[in-house]
Design a protein around this motif. Structure first.
Motif, PDB file in Angstrom:
ATOM      1  N   ILE A   1      18.296  43.158  38.228  1.00  0.00           N
ATOM      2  CA  ILE A   1      18.285  41.712  37.980  1.00  0.00           C
ATOM      3  C   ILE A   1      19.399  41.385  36.984  1.00  0.00           C
ATOM      4  CG2 ILE A   1      15.802  41.473  38.442  1.00  0.00           C
ATOM      5  CD1 ILE A   1      15.338  41.364  35.411  1.00  0.00           C
ATOM      6  N   LEU A   2      19.725  40.090  36.897  1.00  0.00           N
ATOM      7  CA  LEU A   2      20.702  39.652  35.907  1.00  0.00           C
ATOM      8  C   LEU A   2      20.135  39.759  34.496  1.00  0.00           C
ATOM      9  CD1 LEU A   2      22.172  36.454  37.613  1.00  0.00           C
ATOM     10  CD2 LEU A   2      23.221  38.708  37.434  1.00  0.00           C
ATOM     11  N   PRO A   3      20.997  39.956  33.487  1.00  0.00           N
ATOM     12  CA  PRO A   3      22.459  40.070  33.567  1.00  0.00           C
ATOM     13  C   PRO A   3      22.907  41.487  33.891  1.00  0.00           C
ATOM     14  CG  PRO A   3      21.777  40.132  31.284  1.00  0.00           C
ATOM     15  CD  PRO A   3      20.508  39.920  32.085  1.00  0.00           C
ATOM     16  N   LYS A   4      24.132  41.616  34.417  1.00  0.00           N
ATOM     17  CA  LYS A   4      24.728  42.910  34.740  1.00  0.00           C
ATOM     18  C   LYS A   4      26.140  42.946  34.137  1.00  0.00           C
ATOM     19  CE  LYS A   4      22.248  43.150  39.169  1.00  0.00           C
ATOM     20  NZ  LYS A   4      22.361  43.457  40.619  1.00  0.00           N
ATOM     21  N   PRO A   5      26.245  42.958  32.819  1.00  0.00           N
ATOM     22  CA  PRO A   5      27.552  42.788  32.176  1.00  0.00           C
ATOM     23  C   PRO A   5      28.557  43.874  32.520  1.00  0.00           C
ATOM     24  CG  PRO A   5      25.882  43.480  30.590  1.00  0.00           C
ATOM     25  CD  PRO A   5      25.155  43.113  31.830  1.00  0.00           C
ATOM     26  N   ASP A   6      28.108  45.111  32.746  1.00  0.00           N
ATOM     27  CA  ASP A   6      29.046  46.177  33.065  1.00  0.00           C
ATOM     28  C   ASP A   6      29.729  45.937  34.406  1.00  0.00           C
ATOM     29  OD1 ASP A   6      28.376  47.506  30.725  1.00  0.00           O
ATOM     30  OD2 ASP A   6      26.768  48.643  31.689  1.00  0.00           O
ATOM     31  N   GLN A   7      29.049  45.258  35.299  1.00  0.00           N
ATOM     32  CA  GLN A   7      29.604  44.951  36.612  1.00  0.00           C
ATOM     33  C   GLN A   7      30.403  43.655  36.592  1.00  0.00           C
ATOM     34  OE1 GLN A   7      26.871  45.285  39.932  1.00  0.00           O
ATOM     35  NE2 GLN A   7      27.896  43.687  41.084  1.00  0.00           N
ATOM     36  N   THR A   8      29.831  42.599  36.018  1.00  0.00           N
ATOM     37  CA  THR A   8      30.468  41.287  36.100  1.00  0.00           C
ATOM     38  C   THR A   8      31.695  41.155  35.204  1.00  0.00           C
ATOM     39  OG1 THR A   8      28.860  40.406  34.498  1.00  0.00           O
ATOM     40  CG2 THR A   8      28.380  40.103  36.851  1.00  0.00           C
ATOM     41  N   ARG A   9      31.877  42.048  34.230  1.00  0.00           N
ATOM     42  CA  ARG A   9      33.125  41.982  33.461  1.00  0.00           C
ATOM     43  C   ARG A   9      34.322  42.326  34.350  1.00  0.00           C
ATOM     44  NH1 ARG A   9      32.678  47.105  29.234  1.00  0.00           N
ATOM     45  NH2 ARG A   9      32.339  48.780  30.753  1.00  0.00           N
ATOM     46  N   LEU A  10      34.069  43.032  35.446  1.00  0.00           N
ATOM     47  CA  LEU A  10      35.135  43.352  36.391  1.00  0.00           C
ATOM     48  C   LEU A  10      35.222  42.336  37.520  1.00  0.00           C
ATOM     49  CD1 LEU A  10      34.604  47.213  36.652  1.00  0.00           C
ATOM     50  CD2 LEU A  10      36.556  46.050  35.621  1.00  0.00           C
ATOM     51  N   THR A  11      34.079  41.903  38.036  1.00  0.00           N
ATOM     52  CA  THR A  11      34.072  41.021  39.210  1.00  0.00           C
ATOM     53  C   THR A  11      34.207  39.549  38.849  1.00  0.00           C
ATOM     54  OG1 THR A  11      31.665  40.761  39.197  1.00  0.00           O
ATOM     55  CG2 THR A  11      32.568  42.633  40.439  1.00  0.00           C
ATOM     56  N   GLY A  12      33.917  39.193  37.623  1.00  0.00           N
ATOM     57  CA  GLY A  12      33.876  37.792  37.213  1.00  0.00           C
ATOM     58  C   GLY A  12      32.461  37.288  37.209  1.00  0.00           C
ATOM     59  N   SER A  13      31.857  37.152  38.377  1.00  0.00           N
ATOM     60  CA  SER A  13      30.463  36.721  38.456  1.00  0.00           C
ATOM     61  C   SER A  13      29.688  37.454  39.552  1.00  0.00           C
ATOM     62  CB  SER A  13      30.382  35.206  38.720  1.00  0.00           C
ATOM     63  OG  SER A  13      30.886  34.471  37.634  1.00  0.00           O
ATOM     64  N   TYR A  14      30.367  38.170  40.400  1.00  0.00           N
ATOM     65  CA  TYR A  14      29.680  38.833  41.512  1.00  0.00           C
ATOM     66  C   TYR A  14      28.721  39.873  40.951  1.00  0.00           C
ATOM     67  CZ  TYR A  14      28.913  41.260  45.930  1.00  0.00           C
ATOM     68  OH  TYR A  14      28.343  41.816  47.047  1.00  0.00           O
TER      69      TYR A  14
ATOM     70  N   SER B   1      44.753  24.505  38.985  1.00  0.00           N
ATOM     71  CA  SER B   1      45.525  25.656  38.525  1.00  0.00           C
ATOM     72  C   SER B   1      45.320  25.931  37.046  1.00  0.00           C
ATOM     73  CB  SER B   1      47.011  25.451  38.814  1.00  0.00           C
ATOM     74  OG  SER B   1      47.481  24.295  38.172  1.00  0.00           O
ATOM     75  N   ARG B   2      44.958  24.913  36.291  1.00  0.00           N
ATOM     76  CA  ARG B   2      44.772  25.096  34.846  1.00  0.00           C
ATOM     77  C   ARG B   2      43.409  25.684  34.507  1.00  0.00           C
ATOM     78  NH1 ARG B   2      44.106  19.680  35.915  1.00  0.00           N
ATOM     79  NH2 ARG B   2      42.091  18.767  35.321  1.00  0.00           N
ATOM     80  N   GLU B   3      42.515  25.731  35.504  1.00  0.00           N
ATOM     81  CA  GLU B   3      41.158  26.219  35.197  1.00  0.00           C
ATOM     82  C   GLU B   3      41.199  27.710  34.917  1.00  0.00           C
ATOM     83  OE1 GLU B   3      36.675  26.247  37.122  1.00  0.00           O
ATOM     84  OE2 GLU B   3      38.065  24.627  37.543  1.00  0.00           O
ATOM     85  N   ARG B   4      40.578  28.092  33.871  1.00  0.00           N
ATOM     86  CA  ARG B   4      40.555  29.500  33.497  1.00  0.00           C
ATOM     87  C   ARG B   4      39.259  30.141  33.953  1.00  0.00           C
ATOM     88  NH1 ARG B   4      44.427  30.790  29.804  1.00  0.00           N
ATOM     89  NH2 ARG B   4      45.552  29.049  28.882  1.00  0.00           N
ATOM     90  N   GLU B   5      39.297  31.466  33.986  1.00  0.00           N
ATOM     91  CA  GLU B   5      38.100  32.197  34.362  1.00  0.00           C
ATOM     92  C   GLU B   5      37.030  31.995  33.308  1.00  0.00           C
ATOM     93  OE1 GLU B   5      39.397  36.179  34.712  1.00  0.00           O
ATOM     94  OE2 GLU B   5      40.950  35.723  36.186  1.00  0.00           O
ATOM     95  N   GLY B   6      35.808  31.786  33.764  1.00  0.00           N
ATOM     96  CA  GLY B   6      34.701  31.638  32.849  1.00  0.00           C
ATOM     97  C   GLY B   6      34.275  32.984  32.305  1.00  0.00           C
ATOM     98  N   PRO B   7      33.360  32.990  31.345  1.00  0.00           N
ATOM     99  CA  PRO B   7      32.872  34.257  30.794  1.00  0.00           C
ATOM    100  C   PRO B   7      32.097  35.031  31.845  1.00  0.00           C
ATOM    101  CG  PRO B   7      31.538  32.406  30.033  1.00  0.00           C
ATOM    102  CD  PRO B   7      32.717  31.818  30.749  1.00  0.00           C
ATOM    103  N   ALA B   8      32.139  36.324  31.736  1.00  0.00           N
ATOM    104  CA  ALA B   8      31.394  37.171  32.681  1.00  0.00           C
ATOM    105  C   ALA B   8      29.917  36.910  32.539  1.00  0.00           C
ATOM    106  CB  ALA B   8      31.696  38.645  32.413  1.00  0.00           C
ATOM    107  N   ALA B   9      29.208  36.926  33.697  1.00  0.00           N
ATOM    108  CA  ALA B   9      27.770  36.663  33.668  1.00  0.00           C
ATOM    109  C   ALA B   9      27.014  37.829  33.080  1.00  0.00           C
ATOM    110  CB  ALA B   9      27.260  36.391  35.084  1.00  0.00           C
TER     111      ALA B   9
END
Length: 311
Positions: free
Chosen positions: A36-49, A303-311
């Motif tokens: 279940i969420l959160p999965k920080p070790d995974q989402t720091r690489l995928t973004g949110s996947y 284009s100016r939108e930045r990546e959000g924090p990892a989930a």
């Protein structure tokens, strides 16, 4: 380079990938993540996947078995798309991992008491996928019947004496069908259903042959050790970007039927062969995140939108 699987033991799609490692007979790294969420070790690489599984090969991150298996194919060894079926294995796997997977979820979990799943798991699946336990229970007889059709069709396919659905060699289609049945067999409350599926002529022997390949050479890794692998340069991107999208634009990539936030990055590929976005990851540099084309929802972003924090 060592492929690294982010997974948990009970995931049927992770079992598909573990079995693929066994068929190919290769070594792989294992990073365990929660179910279940959160999965920080995974989402720091995928973004949110945050779906399971995810495979990392250096700085290339593969989400969904539709992207993972082609990546494993590129590593060499026994093919996951053997002749004579070849690419037809992808079509069979898409059916098995799509409507048939949902049928097998009902067959496996329809009779499971809510307290056996855990409150955290139920809340996670309700929030992310809209899982309704009451409706799942009501639909279980129908879904079980649908899953039984897959076993019947598999039995008919094997009736001429072939070892696997395409002949003498196992492929991605076999693995997808196998992981569905593995999921039902792994749930004690579905033991009778699993037994009925395996009782179809030839199915139990086919299942045992696939299980006999094992899981390859599993090597446990910490998430930080896996992150260090991402410091390498990602592989060159093949393919192009189909209209109406344009190379270099910022996009969000989300999955159909999933309420998780999209993974945000710069679009490098979007064609029938898959989707690739580039992301910058603290402690690793630039990574390329790969998705299959099917089942993904792509949204252009300013284009100016930045990546959000990892989930």
């Amino acid at each position: 380079m060592l492929p690294i699987l982010y997974h948990y033991d009970a995931s049927p799609f992770a079992e598909l990938v573990r079995a693929a490692f066994g068929v190919k007979g290769i070594a792989w790294g294992s990073v365990m993540v929660p179910n279940i969420l959160p999965k920080p070790d995974q989402t720091r690489l995928t973004g949110s996947y945050a779906r399971t599984p995810m495979v990392q090969v250096g700085a290339d991150i593969y989400c969904d078995t539709g992207a993972i298996l082609p990546a494993l194919e590129a590593l060499g060894g026994r093919s996951l798309y053997p002749a004579p079926l070849g690419p037809l294995h992808r079509m069979i796997a898409s059916w098995a991992n799509g409507p048939q997977f949902l049928a097998h979820v009902g067959a496996a979990m329809g009779a499971m008491p809510a307290d056996a799943m855990g409150e955290g798991f139920i809340k996670d699946r309700q929030a992310r996928f809209g899982m309704d336990l009451g409706q799942l229970g009501k639909s279980a007889p129908h879904l079980t019947g649908q899953a039984m059709v897959a076993s019947a069709w598999l039995s008919d396919t094997l009736a001429d004496g072939r070892a696997f659905i395409g002949g003498d060699a196992p492929g991605a289609g076999d693995l997808a069908l196998y992981s569905n049945l593995w999921f039902v067999a792994a749930v004690p409350f579905a033991a009778d259903t699993a037994a009925a599926m395996l009782a179809r002529p030839h199915v139990a022997d086919w299942y045992a042959r696939l299980a006999g390949f094992g899981h390859g050479d599993r090597q446990e890794l910490t998430a930080d050790a896996a992150l260090a692998h991402a410091s390498a340069a990602p592989l060159p991107v093949s393919g192009g970007v189909d209209a109406p999208f344009a190379a270099g634009m910022m996009v969000g990539v989300a999955q159909e039927g999933n309420r998780d936030a999209p993974s945000v990055g710069r679009l490098l590929r979007c064609d029938a062969g898959g989707i690739v976005i580039a992301r910058d990851v603290d402690g690793a540099g630039t990574v390329h995140v790969h998705f299959p084309r099917l089942g993904q929802v792509i949204t252009p972003l300013p284009s100016r939108e930045r990546e959000g924090p990892a989930a």
